[in-house]
Scaffold this motif. Structure first.
Motif, short mmCIF file in Angstrom:
data_model
loop_
_atom_site.label_atom_id
_atom_site.label_comp_id
_atom_site.label_asym_id
_atom_site.label_seq_id
_atom_site.Cartn_x
_atom_site.Cartn_y
_atom_site.Cartn_z
N GLY A 291 0.81 -1.21 0.00
CA GLY A 291 0.00 0.00 0.00
C GLY A 291 0.84 1.26 0.00
O GLY A 291 2.06 1.23 -0.18
N ASP A 292 0.17 2.38 0.22
CA ASP A 292 0.84 3.67 0.18
C ASP A 292 1.86 3.79 1.32
O ASP A 292 1.64 3.29 2.42
N LEU A 293 2.96 4.47 1.02
CA LEU A 293 4.01 4.66 2.01
C LEU A 293 3.94 6.06 2.59
O LEU A 293 3.67 7.04 1.89
N LYS A 294 4.22 6.14 3.88
CA LYS A 294 4.32 7.45 4.53
C LYS A 294 5.71 8.01 4.29
O LYS A 294 6.68 7.28 4.08
N ASN A 295 5.80 9.33 4.31
CA ASN A 295 7.11 9.96 4.17
C ASN A 295 8.00 9.57 5.35
O ASN A 295 7.57 9.60 6.51
N SER A 296 9.22 9.19 5.07
CA SER A 296 10.14 8.79 6.13
C SER A 296 11.56 8.95 5.63
O SER A 296 11.80 9.31 4.47
N ASN A 297 12.51 8.67 6.51
CA ASN A 297 13.92 8.72 6.14
C ASN A 297 14.43 7.38 5.62
O ASN A 297 15.62 7.21 5.42
N LEU A 298 13.50 6.46 5.39
CA LEU A 298 13.89 5.15 4.88
C LEU A 298 14.00 5.17 3.36
O LEU A 298 13.30 5.92 2.68
N ARG A 299 14.88 4.34 2.84
CA ARG A 299 14.94 4.14 1.40
C ARG A 299 13.89 3.10 1.02
O ARG A 299 13.53 2.23 1.82
N SER A 300 13.38 3.16 -0.21
CA SER A 300 12.33 2.22 -0.61
C SER A 300 12.40 1.96 -2.11
O SER A 300 12.92 2.76 -2.89
N THR A 301 11.85 0.81 -2.50
CA THR A 301 11.72 0.48 -3.91
C THR A 301 10.56 -0.50 -4.08
O THR A 301 10.29 -1.32 -3.18
N LYS A 302 9.87 -0.41 -5.18
CA LYS A 302 8.76 -1.33 -5.46
C LYS A 302 9.33 -2.69 -5.84
O LYS A 302 10.26 -2.79 -6.65
N ILE A 303 8.76 -3.76 -5.27
CA ILE A 303 9.26 -5.10 -5.57
C ILE A 303 8.18 -6.03 -6.14
O ILE A 303 8.51 -7.09 -6.66
N ALA A 304 6.89 -5.65 -6.05
CA ALA A 304 5.85 -6.53 -6.55
C ALA A 304 4.53 -5.78 -6.65
O ALA A 304 4.37 -4.68 -6.11
N ASP B 78 -5.02 -2.46 -7.92
CA ASP B 78 -3.90 -3.26 -7.45
C ASP B 78 -3.25 -2.64 -6.22
O ASP B 78 -3.34 -1.42 -5.99
N MET B 79 -2.58 -3.48 -5.45
CA MET B 79 -1.80 -3.02 -4.31
C MET B 79 -0.32 -3.17 -4.65
O MET B 79 0.11 -4.21 -5.17
N GLN B 80 0.45 -2.13 -4.37
CA GLN B 80 1.89 -2.17 -4.63
C GLN B 80 2.63 -2.66 -3.38
O GLN B 80 2.26 -2.33 -2.25
N VAL B 81 3.67 -3.44 -3.61
CA VAL B 81 4.48 -3.98 -2.53
C VAL B 81 5.86 -3.33 -2.58
O VAL B 81 6.49 -3.28 -3.65
N TYR B 82 6.32 -2.83 -1.44
CA TYR B 82 7.58 -2.10 -1.38
C TYR B 82 8.52 -2.74 -0.35
O TYR B 82 8.09 -3.32 0.65
N ALA B 83 9.80 -2.60 -0.62
CA ALA B 83 10.84 -2.92 0.36
C ALA B 83 11.37 -1.60 0.91
O ALA B 83 11.59 -0.65 0.15
N LEU B 84 11.56 -1.54 2.23
CA LEU B 84 12.09 -0.34 2.88
C LEU B 84 13.25 -0.74 3.78
O LEU B 84 13.21 -1.78 4.45
N TRP B 85 14.27 0.13 3.83
CA TRP B 85 15.43 -0.16 4.66
C TRP B 85 16.12 1.15 5.04
O TRP B 85 15.91 2.17 4.39
#
Length: 293
Positions: free
Chosen positions: A147-160, A264-271
């Motif tokens: 789902g939607d991501l909140k603004n943060s200091n994390l890096r992110s990328t769509k994976i699925a 559709d729902m987007q899937v993200y990785a955050l780190w």
């Protein structure tokens, strides 16, 4: 001791390469600098490590003993640096990951399993929960979120991407006037997810989107719970397609408005942003991203 470490490194490399010049070339320094550091090490500890002549170098007896231990120290330091830089040719280490429980059934789960199969020296602490935790506070390396991501200091990328189905039981469907358009569902009961907005966006074959505000009396914080309540005849839900495929095939559920699709729902990785290229976290993200589902 700190000043000795540089000299010890030069000493070990000089022995390995056979001359001050070869060691100097390796470190891009002058031979006199290498010789000076090793000489200072010998003088400080009042010991001869190398015997020098105009033509060659040889180890003293004390030098031979010292070299065996110094070599171990330099190799250990190299390994420690490899852990920081991710330069080790073997993918290994421990990684902590958090992800929604519903993804246990997703094709993405197979990708995680494949990564562990391919890298047998990797250990994983996998936390399956729909609660969104603070990665930094919890010390977690990687989050997988839907789902939607909140603004943060994390890096992110769509994976699925996850496709969804609008479903209910045949009995629930039969108790209502058969819908022709999304607006006909406004009085139906929906099983609502807490972290999702109070509406569903339906899209027809022409790409026209309609938002339907969900009338609900049941609210849950878990996709599996939403799905199970819907299977029990308590209302509409929009689970991932992979979760309902078997029930649709067996007739336990029916698809509502099949000419319309749920967005559709987007899937993200955050780190964390300070994770470096080549780290275990980075390698897992690349693996998941390169095999989108």
């Amino acid at each position: 001791m700190i000043h000795d470490l540089r000299a010890i490194t030069f000493f070990v490399k000089t022995v390995e390469l056979g001359s001050f010049r070869a060691c100097a070339d390796h470190f891009k320094l002058s031979p006199s600098v290498i010789s000076q550091h090793i000489g200072q090490l010998e003088q400080k500890h009042n010991i001869a490590l190398l015997y020098r002549s105009t033509r060659k170098l040889s180890l003293s007896h004390d030098g031979q003993l010292f070299y065996q231990e110094a070599k171990k120290m330099v190799e250990a330091a190299d390994k420690a640096v490899d852990l920081l830089s991710g330069a080790s040719p073997i993918t290994k280490g421990r990684i902590s990951v958090t992800c929604p429980a519903a993804l246990v059934r997703a094709p993405l789960w197979q990708k995680i399993a494949q990564f562990l199969t391919d890298n047998t020296r990797v250990e994983i602490d996998l936390r399956c929960s729909d609660k969104r935790i603070d990665l930094i506070a919890e010390g977690v390396d990687l989050a997988i979120r839907v789902g939607d991501l909140k603004n943060s200091n994390l890096r992110s990328t769509k994976i699925a991407t996850i496709q969804r189905k609008l479903v209910c039981t045949p009995a629930y469907f039969a108790d209502h006037a058969h819908p022709k358009k999304p607006e006909d569902l406004k009085d139906w009961n929906w099983i609502k997810m807490k972290m999702m907005p109070p509406y569903r966006r339906l899209i027809n074959k022409n790409g026209v989107a309609t938002d339907i505000h969900a009338n609900h009396r049941i609210e849950v914080d878990n996709v599996e719970a939403m799905y199970q309540f819907s299977r029990m005849g308590l209302g509409l839900s929009s689970p991932p397609d992979y979760m309902v495929a078997d029930d649709l095939e067996k007739g336990n559920l029916v698809e509502v408005l099949p000419d319309w699709t749920v967005s559709d729902m987007q899937v993200y990785a955050l780190w964390p942003e300070n994770v470096r290229n080549g780290s275990l976290t980075n390698q897992l993200v690349k693996h998941l991203k390169s095999q989108k589902t």
